[in-house]
Design an enzyme around this catalytic site. Structure first.
Site, PDB file in Angstrom:
ATOM      1  N   HIS A  68       0.866  -1.185   0.000  1.00 43.43           N
ATOM      2  CA  HIS A  68       0.000   0.000   0.000  1.00 43.43           C
ATOM      3  C   HIS A  68       0.896   1.226   0.000  1.00 43.43           C
ATOM      4  O   HIS A  68       1.627   1.464   0.976  1.00 43.43           O
ATOM      5  CB  HIS A  68      -0.913  -0.006   1.233  1.00 43.43           C
ATOM      6  CG  HIS A  68      -2.052   0.970   1.147  1.00 43.43           C
ATOM      7  ND1 HIS A  68      -1.867   2.326   1.164  1.00 43.43           N
ATOM      8  CD2 HIS A  68      -3.397   0.764   1.037  1.00 43.43           C
ATOM      9  CE1 HIS A  68      -3.042   2.937   1.088  1.00 43.43           C
ATOM     10  NE2 HIS A  68      -3.988   2.001   1.001  1.00 43.43           N
ATOM     11  N   THR A 140      -7.015  21.697 -52.426  1.00 44.86           N
ATOM     12  CA  THR A 140      -8.121  20.983 -51.807  1.00 44.86           C
ATOM     13  C   THR A 140      -8.136  19.577 -52.394  1.00 44.86           C
ATOM     14  O   THR A 140      -7.979  19.409 -53.607  1.00 44.86           O
ATOM     15  CB  THR A 140      -9.470  21.689 -52.068  1.00 44.86           C
ATOM     16  OG1 THR A 140      -9.700  21.811 -53.466  1.00 44.86           O
ATOM     17  CG2 THR A 140      -9.466  23.089 -51.449  1.00 44.86           C
ATOM     18  N   HIS A 141      -8.291  18.601 -51.539  1.00 41.55           N
ATOM     19  CA  HIS A 141      -8.177  17.185 -51.927  1.00 41.55           C
ATOM     20  C   HIS A 141      -6.784  16.873 -52.477  1.00 41.55           C
ATOM     21  O   HIS A 141      -6.601  15.905 -53.213  1.00 41.55           O
ATOM     22  CB  HIS A 141      -9.233  16.808 -52.976  1.00 41.55           C
ATOM     23  CG  HIS A 141     -10.630  17.156 -52.582  1.00 41.55           C
ATOM     24  ND1 HIS A 141     -11.396  16.362 -51.766  1.00 41.55           N
ATOM     25  CD2 HIS A 141     -11.396  18.254 -52.871  1.00 41.55           C
ATOM     26  CE1 HIS A 141     -12.585  16.925 -51.579  1.00 41.55           C
ATOM     27  NE2 HIS A 141     -12.605  18.077 -52.224  1.00 41.55           N
ATOM     28  N   SER A 263      20.818   5.954 -44.282  1.00 35.88           N
ATOM     29  CA  SER A 263      22.045   5.162 -44.217  1.00 35.88           C
ATOM     30  C   SER A 263      22.468   4.684 -45.608  1.00 35.88           C
ATOM     31  O   SER A 263      23.627   4.306 -45.810  1.00 35.88           O
ATOM     32  CB  SER A 263      21.836   3.956 -43.295  1.00 35.88           C
ATOM     33  OG  SER A 263      20.824   3.097 -43.831  1.00 35.88           O
ATOM     34  N   LYS A 268      19.332  12.137 -49.249  1.00 35.97           N
ATOM     35  CA  LYS A 268      18.054  12.251 -48.557  1.00 35.97           C
ATOM     36  C   LYS A 268      18.045  13.317 -47.454  1.00 35.97           C
ATOM     37  O   LYS A 268      18.952  13.392 -46.641  1.00 35.97           O
ATOM     38  CB  LYS A 268      17.671  10.906 -47.940  1.00 35.97           C
ATOM     39  CG  LYS A 268      17.399   9.817 -48.951  1.00 35.97           C
ATOM     40  CD  LYS A 268      15.993   9.911 -49.502  1.00 35.97           C
ATOM     41  CE  LYS A 268      15.026   9.294 -48.526  1.00 35.97           C
ATOM     42  NZ  LYS A 268      13.634   9.343 -49.050  1.00 35.97           N
ATOM     43  N   GLU A 275       7.440  13.860 -38.819  1.00 32.85           N
ATOM     44  CA  GLU A 275       6.960  12.482 -38.666  1.00 32.85           C
ATOM     45  C   GLU A 275       6.924  12.073 -37.195  1.00 32.85           C
ATOM     46  O   GLU A 275       6.019  11.359 -36.758  1.00 32.85           O
ATOM     47  CB  GLU A 275       7.851  11.545 -39.476  1.00 32.85           C
ATOM     48  CG  GLU A 275       7.667  11.729 -40.982  1.00 32.85           C
ATOM     49  CD  GLU A 275       8.694  10.971 -41.806  1.00 32.85           C
ATOM     50  OE1 GLU A 275       8.458  10.806 -43.006  1.00 32.85           O
ATOM     51  OE2 GLU A 275       9.734  10.553 -41.255  1.00 32.85           O
ATOM     52  N   ALA A 308      -4.170   3.239 -14.576  1.00 39.87           N
ATOM     53  CA  ALA A 308      -4.119   3.853 -15.908  1.00 39.87           C
ATOM     54  C   ALA A 308      -3.577   5.277 -15.830  1.00 39.87           C
ATOM     55  O   ALA A 308      -2.789   5.707 -16.677  1.00 39.87           O
ATOM     56  CB  ALA A 308      -5.511   3.850 -16.536  1.00 39.87           C
TER      57      ALA A 308
END
Length: 432
Positions: A68, A140-141, A263, A268, A275, A308
Protein backbone atom coordinates in the site's frame (compact mmCIF):
# COMPACT_ATOMS: atom_id res chain seq x y z
CA UNK A 1 7.59 8.10 -20.76
CA UNK A 2 11.04 7.17 -22.06
CA UNK A 3 13.85 9.66 -21.55
CA UNK A 4 14.11 10.33 -25.30
CA UNK A 5 10.87 12.32 -25.22
CA UNK A 6 11.07 13.74 -21.69
CA UNK A 7 12.28 17.28 -21.09
CA UNK A 8 13.98 17.64 -17.68
CA UNK A 9 11.60 19.99 -15.90
CA UNK A 10 8.48 18.08 -16.89
CA UNK A 11 10.21 14.82 -16.03
CA UNK A 12 11.01 16.18 -12.56
CA UNK A 13 7.33 16.89 -11.92
CA UNK A 14 6.42 13.24 -12.45
CA UNK A 15 9.36 11.78 -10.55
CA UNK A 16 8.66 9.68 -7.46
CA UNK A 17 10.54 12.22 -5.40
CA UNK A 18 8.27 15.09 -6.45
CA UNK A 19 5.13 12.97 -6.18
CA UNK A 20 5.89 12.19 -2.55
CA UNK A 21 6.90 15.81 -1.89
CA UNK A 22 3.45 16.82 -3.10
CA UNK A 23 1.89 14.21 -0.82
CA UNK A 24 3.88 15.68 2.04
CA UNK A 25 2.71 19.20 1.18
CA UNK A 26 -0.87 17.99 1.54
CA UNK A 27 -0.16 16.25 4.85
CA UNK A 28 1.60 19.30 6.30
CA UNK A 29 -1.13 21.68 5.09
CA UNK A 30 -3.77 19.40 6.60
CA UNK A 31 -2.09 19.15 10.01
CA UNK A 32 -1.61 22.91 10.20
CA UNK A 33 -5.19 23.70 9.16
CA UNK A 34 -6.52 21.20 11.67
CA UNK A 35 -4.24 22.63 14.35
CA UNK A 36 -5.72 26.09 13.74
CA UNK A 37 -9.17 24.50 14.07
CA UNK A 38 -8.19 22.94 17.42
CA UNK A 39 -8.34 19.34 16.18
CA UNK A 40 -4.58 18.68 16.16
CA UNK A 41 -2.15 19.92 18.87
CA UNK A 42 -0.15 22.93 17.71
CA UNK A 43 3.11 21.30 18.78
CA UNK A 44 2.26 18.20 16.73
CA UNK A 45 1.60 20.30 13.63
CA UNK A 46 4.91 22.08 14.21
CA UNK A 47 6.75 18.76 14.53
CA UNK A 48 5.13 17.46 11.34
CA UNK A 49 6.10 20.63 9.50
CA UNK A 50 9.68 20.77 10.78
CA UNK A 51 10.72 17.11 11.00
CA UNK A 52 8.73 15.24 8.34
CA UNK A 53 10.90 13.75 5.62
CA UNK A 54 11.37 10.57 3.62
CA UNK A 55 13.51 8.80 1.08
CA UNK A 56 12.00 7.15 -1.95
CA UNK A 57 14.07 4.05 -1.27
CA UNK A 58 12.60 3.70 2.23
CA UNK A 59 9.03 4.12 0.95
CA UNK A 60 9.64 1.45 -1.66
CA UNK A 61 11.13 -0.85 0.95
CA UNK A 62 8.05 -0.55 3.16
CA UNK A 63 5.63 -0.81 0.24
CA UNK A 64 7.21 -4.12 -0.76
CA UNK A 65 5.91 -5.48 2.55
CA UNK A 66 2.60 -3.67 3.12
CA UNK A 67 1.52 -3.47 -0.54
CA UNK A 68 0.00 0.00 0.00
CA UNK A 69 1.82 3.07 -1.22
CA UNK A 70 0.17 5.65 1.06
CA UNK A 71 0.72 3.54 4.18
CA UNK A 72 4.32 3.05 3.10
CA UNK A 73 4.64 6.80 2.69
CA UNK A 74 3.12 7.73 6.04
CA UNK A 75 5.19 5.07 7.80
CA UNK A 76 8.40 6.37 6.24
CA UNK A 77 7.54 9.96 7.15
CA UNK A 78 6.54 9.02 10.68
CA UNK A 79 10.02 7.58 11.26
CA UNK A 80 11.38 11.13 11.00
CA UNK A 81 8.74 12.84 13.13
CA UNK A 82 8.67 10.82 16.32
CA UNK A 83 5.76 10.53 18.81
CA UNK A 84 3.84 13.43 17.23
CA UNK A 85 3.45 11.31 14.10
CA UNK A 86 0.20 9.94 15.56
CA UNK A 87 -1.37 13.18 14.30
CA UNK A 88 -0.04 12.70 10.77
CA UNK A 89 -2.77 11.87 8.24
CA UNK A 90 -5.36 12.64 10.90
CA UNK A 91 -8.92 12.37 9.59
CA UNK A 92 -7.77 11.67 6.05
CA UNK A 93 -8.17 8.78 3.66
CA UNK A 94 -5.52 7.83 1.13
CA UNK A 95 -7.22 9.42 -1.85
CA UNK A 96 -7.61 12.71 0.01
CA UNK A 97 -3.86 12.94 -0.19
CA UNK A 98 -3.28 11.28 -3.57
CA UNK A 99 -5.92 13.17 -5.57
CA UNK A 100 -5.11 16.52 -4.00
CA UNK A 101 -1.37 16.02 -4.51
CA UNK A 102 -1.97 14.94 -8.10
CA UNK A 103 -3.72 18.27 -8.63
CA UNK A 104 -0.52 19.97 -7.49
CA UNK A 105 1.51 17.99 -10.02
CA UNK A 106 -0.96 18.76 -12.80
CA UNK A 107 -0.85 22.43 -11.84
CA UNK A 108 2.94 22.41 -12.21
CA UNK A 109 2.72 20.53 -15.50
CA UNK A 110 0.06 22.88 -16.81
CA UNK A 111 2.25 25.91 -16.20
CA UNK A 112 4.93 24.42 -18.46
CA UNK A 113 2.46 23.34 -21.14
CA UNK A 114 0.81 26.76 -21.17
CA UNK A 115 4.17 28.44 -21.71
CA UNK A 116 4.76 26.06 -24.62
CA UNK A 117 1.42 26.92 -26.20
CA UNK A 118 2.14 30.63 -25.87
CA UNK A 119 5.62 30.25 -27.34
CA UNK A 120 4.40 28.31 -30.36
CA UNK A 121 1.69 30.88 -30.89
CA UNK A 122 4.29 33.65 -30.92
CA UNK A 123 6.43 31.77 -33.44
CA UNK A 124 3.45 31.12 -35.71
CA UNK A 125 2.34 34.73 -35.53
CA UNK A 126 5.80 36.05 -36.39
CA UNK A 127 6.23 33.71 -39.36
CA UNK A 128 2.69 34.39 -40.55
CA UNK A 129 3.55 38.08 -40.68
CA UNK A 130 6.81 37.27 -42.45
CA UNK A 131 4.98 35.46 -45.26
CA UNK A 132 1.73 37.44 -45.14
CA UNK A 133 1.87 38.26 -48.86
CA UNK A 134 3.89 35.29 -50.13
CA UNK A 135 1.68 33.72 -52.83
CA UNK A 136 1.31 29.98 -53.12
CA UNK A 137 -1.22 27.56 -54.49
CA UNK A 138 -4.02 26.46 -52.22
CA UNK A 139 -4.86 22.79 -52.47
CA UNK A 140 -8.12 20.98 -51.81
CA UNK A 141 -8.18 17.18 -51.93
CA UNK A 142 -4.46 17.51 -52.67
CA UNK A 143 -5.26 19.17 -56.02
CA UNK A 144 -4.43 22.75 -57.03
CA UNK A 145 -7.41 24.97 -56.20
CA UNK A 146 -6.94 28.77 -56.03
CA UNK A 147 -4.15 31.08 -54.84
CA UNK A 148 -3.55 31.72 -51.16
CA UNK A 149 -0.51 32.91 -49.22
CA UNK A 150 1.84 30.99 -47.00
CA UNK A 151 1.15 33.59 -44.33
CA UNK A 152 -2.55 32.73 -44.37
CA UNK A 153 -1.71 29.06 -43.91
CA UNK A 154 0.32 29.96 -40.83
CA UNK A 155 -2.37 32.35 -39.61
CA UNK A 156 -4.88 29.49 -39.60
CA UNK A 157 -2.52 27.55 -37.32
CA UNK A 158 -1.97 30.58 -35.09
CA UNK A 159 -5.72 31.08 -34.67
CA UNK A 160 -6.14 27.40 -33.84
CA UNK A 161 -3.43 27.61 -31.20
CA UNK A 162 -5.24 30.58 -29.65
CA UNK A 163 -8.32 28.38 -29.32
CA UNK A 164 -6.16 25.62 -27.88
CA UNK A 165 -4.89 28.07 -25.28
CA UNK A 166 -8.42 28.97 -24.20
CA UNK A 167 -9.45 25.33 -24.05
CA UNK A 168 -6.34 24.41 -22.11
CA UNK A 169 -6.74 27.22 -19.59
CA UNK A 170 -10.29 26.07 -18.90
CA UNK A 171 -9.32 22.40 -18.56
CA UNK A 172 -6.33 23.19 -16.32
CA UNK A 173 -8.43 25.42 -14.10
CA UNK A 174 -11.04 22.67 -13.83
CA UNK A 175 -8.34 20.39 -12.40
CA UNK A 176 -6.96 22.95 -9.94
CA UNK A 177 -9.05 21.27 -7.31
CA UNK A 178 -8.49 19.35 -4.09
CA UNK A 179 -10.57 16.88 -2.12
CA UNK A 180 -10.33 16.01 1.59
CA UNK A 181 -13.86 14.85 2.32
CA UNK A 182 -13.11 11.33 3.45
CA UNK A 183 -13.78 7.76 2.41
CA UNK A 184 -17.05 8.40 0.58
CA UNK A 185 -17.06 12.20 0.36
CA UNK A 186 -19.33 12.83 3.35
CA UNK A 187 -16.82 14.61 5.63
CA UNK A 188 -17.21 11.82 8.16
CA UNK A 189 -14.15 13.01 10.13
CA UNK A 190 -13.44 16.56 8.95
CA UNK A 191 -15.68 19.45 7.98
CA UNK A 192 -16.06 21.32 4.69
CA UNK A 193 -14.40 24.37 6.20
CA UNK A 194 -11.33 22.26 7.04
CA UNK A 195 -11.10 21.13 3.41
CA UNK A 196 -11.46 24.71 2.20
CA UNK A 197 -8.63 25.86 4.50
CA UNK A 198 -6.31 23.05 3.40
CA UNK A 199 -7.01 23.68 -0.28
CA UNK A 200 -6.48 27.42 0.13
CA UNK A 201 -3.08 26.73 1.67
CA UNK A 202 -2.19 24.65 -1.41
CA UNK A 203 -3.52 27.10 -3.99
CA UNK A 204 -6.41 24.82 -4.93
CA UNK A 205 -10.19 25.00 -4.83
CA UNK A 206 -12.23 22.41 -2.91
CA UNK A 207 -14.36 20.02 -4.95
CA UNK A 208 -17.99 21.07 -4.36
CA UNK A 209 -18.98 17.43 -4.05
CA UNK A 210 -16.98 14.21 -4.33
CA UNK A 211 -17.03 10.53 -3.52
CA UNK A 212 -13.76 9.03 -2.33
CA UNK A 213 -12.22 10.56 -5.44
CA UNK A 214 -12.32 13.72 -7.48
CA UNK A 215 -14.65 12.87 -10.34
CA UNK A 216 -12.74 11.79 -13.44
CA UNK A 217 -14.73 13.78 -15.99
CA UNK A 218 -12.31 16.58 -15.09
CA UNK A 219 -9.29 14.47 -15.97
CA UNK A 220 -10.94 13.21 -19.14
CA UNK A 221 -11.57 16.78 -20.26
CA UNK A 222 -7.94 17.68 -19.51
CA UNK A 223 -6.42 14.76 -21.42
CA UNK A 224 -8.97 15.30 -24.18
CA UNK A 225 -7.81 18.90 -24.46
CA UNK A 226 -4.22 17.69 -24.73
CA UNK A 227 -5.39 15.33 -27.49
CA UNK A 228 -6.94 18.22 -29.42
CA UNK A 229 -3.73 20.20 -28.92
CA UNK A 230 -1.66 17.27 -30.17
CA UNK A 231 -3.93 16.99 -33.19
CA UNK A 232 -3.21 20.61 -34.08
CA UNK A 233 0.52 19.89 -33.88
CA UNK A 234 -0.03 16.81 -36.03
CA UNK A 235 -1.95 18.97 -38.51
CA UNK A 236 0.97 21.40 -38.77
CA UNK A 237 3.50 18.60 -39.11
CA UNK A 238 1.46 16.76 -41.74
CA UNK A 239 1.12 19.86 -43.88
CA UNK A 240 4.84 20.59 -43.71
CA UNK A 241 5.63 16.98 -44.58
CA UNK A 242 3.53 17.38 -47.72
CA UNK A 243 5.21 20.66 -48.59
CA UNK A 244 8.62 19.00 -48.27
CA UNK A 245 7.85 16.26 -50.80
CA UNK A 246 10.29 16.36 -53.71
CA UNK A 247 7.54 17.14 -56.23
CA UNK A 248 6.39 20.11 -54.11
CA UNK A 249 9.44 21.36 -52.15
CA UNK A 250 7.87 24.64 -51.06
CA UNK A 251 9.17 24.33 -47.50
CA UNK A 252 11.37 21.93 -45.59
CA UNK A 253 12.73 21.21 -42.15
CA UNK A 254 16.09 22.65 -41.23
CA UNK A 255 18.86 20.18 -42.04
CA UNK A 256 22.26 20.75 -40.42
CA UNK A 257 25.56 20.18 -42.19
CA UNK A 258 26.41 17.10 -40.14
CA UNK A 259 22.91 15.61 -40.24
CA UNK A 260 22.29 12.39 -42.17
CA UNK A 261 19.00 11.52 -43.83
CA UNK A 262 19.53 7.91 -44.85
CA UNK A 263 22.04 5.16 -44.22
CA UNK A 264 21.84 4.16 -47.89
CA UNK A 265 21.01 7.35 -49.85
CA UNK A 266 23.26 10.35 -49.17
CA UNK A 267 20.94 12.76 -50.98
CA UNK A 268 18.05 12.25 -48.56
CA UNK A 269 16.66 15.03 -46.36
CA UNK A 270 13.65 13.52 -44.64
CA UNK A 271 10.94 15.33 -42.58
CA UNK A 272 11.84 13.35 -39.46
CA UNK A 273 10.69 15.97 -36.95
CA UNK A 274 7.28 16.25 -38.56
CA UNK A 275 6.96 12.48 -38.67
CA UNK A 276 7.91 12.26 -34.99
CA UNK A 277 5.30 14.87 -34.10
CA UNK A 278 2.62 13.01 -36.03
CA UNK A 279 3.57 9.69 -34.45
CA UNK A 280 3.64 10.89 -30.85
CA UNK A 281 0.40 12.85 -31.28
CA UNK A 282 -1.25 9.46 -31.79
CA UNK A 283 -0.12 8.41 -28.32
CA UNK A 284 -1.80 11.38 -26.66
CA UNK A 285 -4.98 10.84 -28.65
CA UNK A 286 -5.06 7.19 -27.60
CA UNK A 287 -4.57 8.25 -23.97
CA UNK A 288 -7.71 10.36 -24.20
CA UNK A 289 -9.72 7.19 -24.77
CA UNK A 290 -8.35 5.73 -21.55
CA UNK A 291 -9.20 8.95 -19.71
CA UNK A 292 -12.78 8.64 -20.90
CA UNK A 293 -12.91 5.04 -19.72
CA UNK A 294 -11.80 6.22 -16.27
CA UNK A 295 -14.93 8.32 -15.76
CA UNK A 296 -17.15 5.35 -14.90
CA UNK A 297 -16.09 3.88 -11.54
CA UNK A 298 -17.93 1.49 -9.23
CA UNK A 299 -20.14 3.20 -6.64
CA UNK A 300 -18.13 5.72 -4.59
CA UNK A 301 -14.84 4.50 -5.96
CA UNK A 302 -12.75 1.69 -7.34
CA UNK A 303 -9.10 1.88 -8.38
CA UNK A 304 -9.41 0.88 -12.03
CA UNK A 305 -8.57 4.47 -12.97
CA UNK A 306 -5.53 4.68 -10.71
CA UNK A 307 -3.18 2.35 -12.55
CA UNK A 308 -4.12 3.85 -15.91
CA UNK A 309 -3.53 7.39 -14.65
CA UNK A 310 -0.03 6.50 -13.50
CA UNK A 311 0.66 6.09 -17.22
CA UNK A 312 -1.57 8.50 -19.12
CA UNK A 313 -1.21 11.64 -17.01
CA UNK A 314 2.60 11.73 -16.94
CA UNK A 315 2.89 10.51 -20.52
CA UNK A 316 0.33 12.93 -21.94
CA UNK A 317 1.77 16.00 -20.23
CA UNK A 318 5.35 14.97 -20.96
CA UNK A 319 4.56 14.43 -24.63
CA UNK A 320 2.54 17.66 -24.90
CA UNK A 321 5.52 19.58 -23.53
CA UNK A 322 7.93 17.77 -25.84
CA UNK A 323 5.78 18.17 -28.95
CA UNK A 324 5.16 21.87 -28.33
CA UNK A 325 8.90 22.48 -28.11
CA UNK A 326 9.60 20.37 -31.21
CA UNK A 327 6.90 22.15 -33.22
CA UNK A 328 8.08 25.60 -32.14
CA UNK A 329 11.65 24.74 -33.16
CA UNK A 330 10.43 23.26 -36.43
CA UNK A 331 8.52 26.42 -37.30
CA UNK A 332 11.24 28.76 -36.10
CA UNK A 333 13.88 27.16 -38.34
CA UNK A 334 11.58 26.18 -41.21
CA UNK A 335 13.12 26.80 -44.63
CA UNK A 336 10.61 28.43 -46.99
CA UNK A 337 10.98 28.74 -50.77
CA UNK A 338 8.75 31.52 -52.17
CA UNK A 339 10.12 31.11 -55.72
CA UNK A 340 9.17 27.46 -55.71
CA UNK A 341 5.74 28.37 -54.38
CA UNK A 342 5.23 30.81 -57.26
CA UNK A 343 6.52 28.26 -59.77
CA UNK A 344 4.07 25.65 -58.52
CA UNK A 345 1.26 28.20 -58.55
CA UNK A 346 1.93 28.88 -62.23
CA UNK A 347 2.68 25.27 -63.17
CA UNK A 348 -0.79 24.47 -64.53
CA UNK A 349 -0.78 27.28 -67.09
CA UNK A 350 -3.55 29.21 -65.41
CA UNK A 351 -5.98 26.35 -64.70
CA UNK A 352 -6.38 27.56 -61.14
CA UNK A 353 -8.11 30.71 -62.43
CA UNK A 354 -10.98 28.80 -64.01
CA UNK A 355 -13.34 29.93 -61.25
CA UNK A 356 -12.50 33.59 -61.76
CA UNK A 357 -12.86 33.24 -65.53
CA UNK A 358 -16.29 31.66 -64.99
CA UNK A 359 -17.39 34.62 -62.87
CA UNK A 360 -16.04 37.18 -65.34
CA UNK A 361 -17.85 35.54 -68.24
CA UNK A 362 -21.10 35.47 -66.27
CA UNK A 363 -20.63 39.12 -65.36
CA UNK A 364 -20.04 39.90 -69.03
CA UNK A 365 -23.41 38.38 -69.99
CA UNK A 366 -22.92 34.65 -70.57
CA UNK A 367 -25.28 32.26 -68.79
CA UNK A 368 -23.46 30.63 -65.89
CA UNK A 369 -24.26 27.11 -67.11
CA UNK A 370 -22.88 27.94 -70.56
CA UNK A 371 -19.80 29.60 -69.06
CA UNK A 372 -19.14 26.61 -66.81
CA UNK A 373 -19.43 24.17 -69.70
CA UNK A 374 -17.14 26.29 -71.89
CA UNK A 375 -14.46 26.85 -69.24
CA UNK A 376 -14.55 23.23 -68.07
CA UNK A 377 -14.12 22.00 -71.63
CA UNK A 378 -10.93 24.02 -72.03
CA UNK A 379 -9.76 22.96 -68.56
CA UNK A 380 -10.25 19.24 -69.14
CA UNK A 381 -8.57 19.42 -72.54
CA UNK A 382 -5.64 21.31 -71.04
CA UNK A 383 -5.29 18.68 -68.30
CA UNK A 384 -5.45 15.82 -70.75
CA UNK A 385 -3.17 17.20 -73.46
CA UNK A 386 -0.82 19.18 -71.18
CA UNK A 387 -1.76 22.50 -72.80
CA UNK A 388 -1.49 26.05 -71.47
CA UNK A 389 -5.02 26.83 -70.31
CA UNK A 390 -4.40 30.57 -70.42
CA UNK A 391 -3.43 30.38 -74.09
CA UNK A 392 -6.32 28.10 -75.01
CA UNK A 393 -9.03 30.37 -73.67
CA UNK A 394 -7.34 33.41 -75.23
CA UNK A 395 -7.91 31.78 -78.65
CA UNK A 396 -11.60 31.06 -78.09
CA UNK A 397 -13.79 33.69 -79.84
CA UNK A 398 -16.71 32.88 -77.55
CA UNK A 399 -14.59 34.20 -74.70
CA UNK A 400 -12.66 36.99 -76.38
CA UNK A 401 -15.82 38.60 -77.72
CA UNK A 402 -16.95 39.14 -74.13
CA UNK A 403 -13.62 39.79 -72.41
CA UNK A 404 -11.01 42.22 -73.71
CA UNK A 405 -7.35 41.37 -73.59
CA UNK A 406 -7.01 43.43 -70.44
CA UNK A 407 -10.01 41.84 -68.76
CA UNK A 408 -8.80 38.39 -69.66
CA UNK A 409 -5.39 39.15 -68.19
CA UNK A 410 -7.15 40.43 -65.07
CA UNK A 411 -8.89 37.05 -64.70
CA UNK A 412 -5.46 35.42 -64.39
CA UNK A 413 -4.04 37.93 -61.87
CA UNK A 414 -3.51 36.16 -58.53
CA UNK A 415 -3.22 39.46 -56.63
CA UNK A 416 -6.89 40.01 -57.38
CA UNK A 417 -7.84 36.96 -55.34
CA UNK A 418 -5.48 37.91 -52.53
CA UNK A 419 -6.82 41.42 -52.06
CA UNK A 420 -8.40 40.59 -48.68
CA UNK A 421 -5.36 39.03 -47.02
CA UNK A 422 -4.76 42.07 -44.82
CA UNK A 423 -8.41 42.14 -43.75
CA UNK A 424 -8.18 38.48 -42.68
CA UNK A 425 -5.01 39.18 -40.70
CA UNK A 426 -6.62 42.19 -39.03
CA UNK A 427 -9.66 40.12 -38.06
CA UNK A 428 -7.58 37.34 -36.51
CA UNK A 429 -4.98 39.49 -34.78
CA UNK A 430 -7.55 41.87 -33.35
CA UNK A 431 -8.87 38.94 -31.30
CA UNK A 432 -5.43 37.64 -30.24
Amino acid sequence: MIARYTRPEMGRIWSDENKYRCWLRVEVAASEALARAGMVPLEAAAAIRERSNFTVARIQEIEAEVRHDVIAFTTAVAEHIGPESRWLHYGLTSTDVVDTAQALQLKEASTIIRAGIVRLGEVLRARAEEFRHTPMIGRTHGIHAEPTTFGLKLLVWFAEMQRNLKRFDAAAEDLRIGKLSGAVGTFGHLKPEHEAAICAELGLKPAPVATQVIQRDRHAAYVGTLAVLASTLDKIATELRHLQRTEVREAEEFFSEKQKGSSAMPHKKNPITGEQISGLARVIRSNSQTALENVALWHERDISHSSAERVILPDSTILADYLLEKTANLMEKLLVYPKRMLKNLESTGGLIFSGQLLLDLAEAGMLREDAYRLVQGHAMRSWKEDLIFRDEVARDPAITKLLSKEKLAHAFDYTRQLANVDAIFDRVLSEA
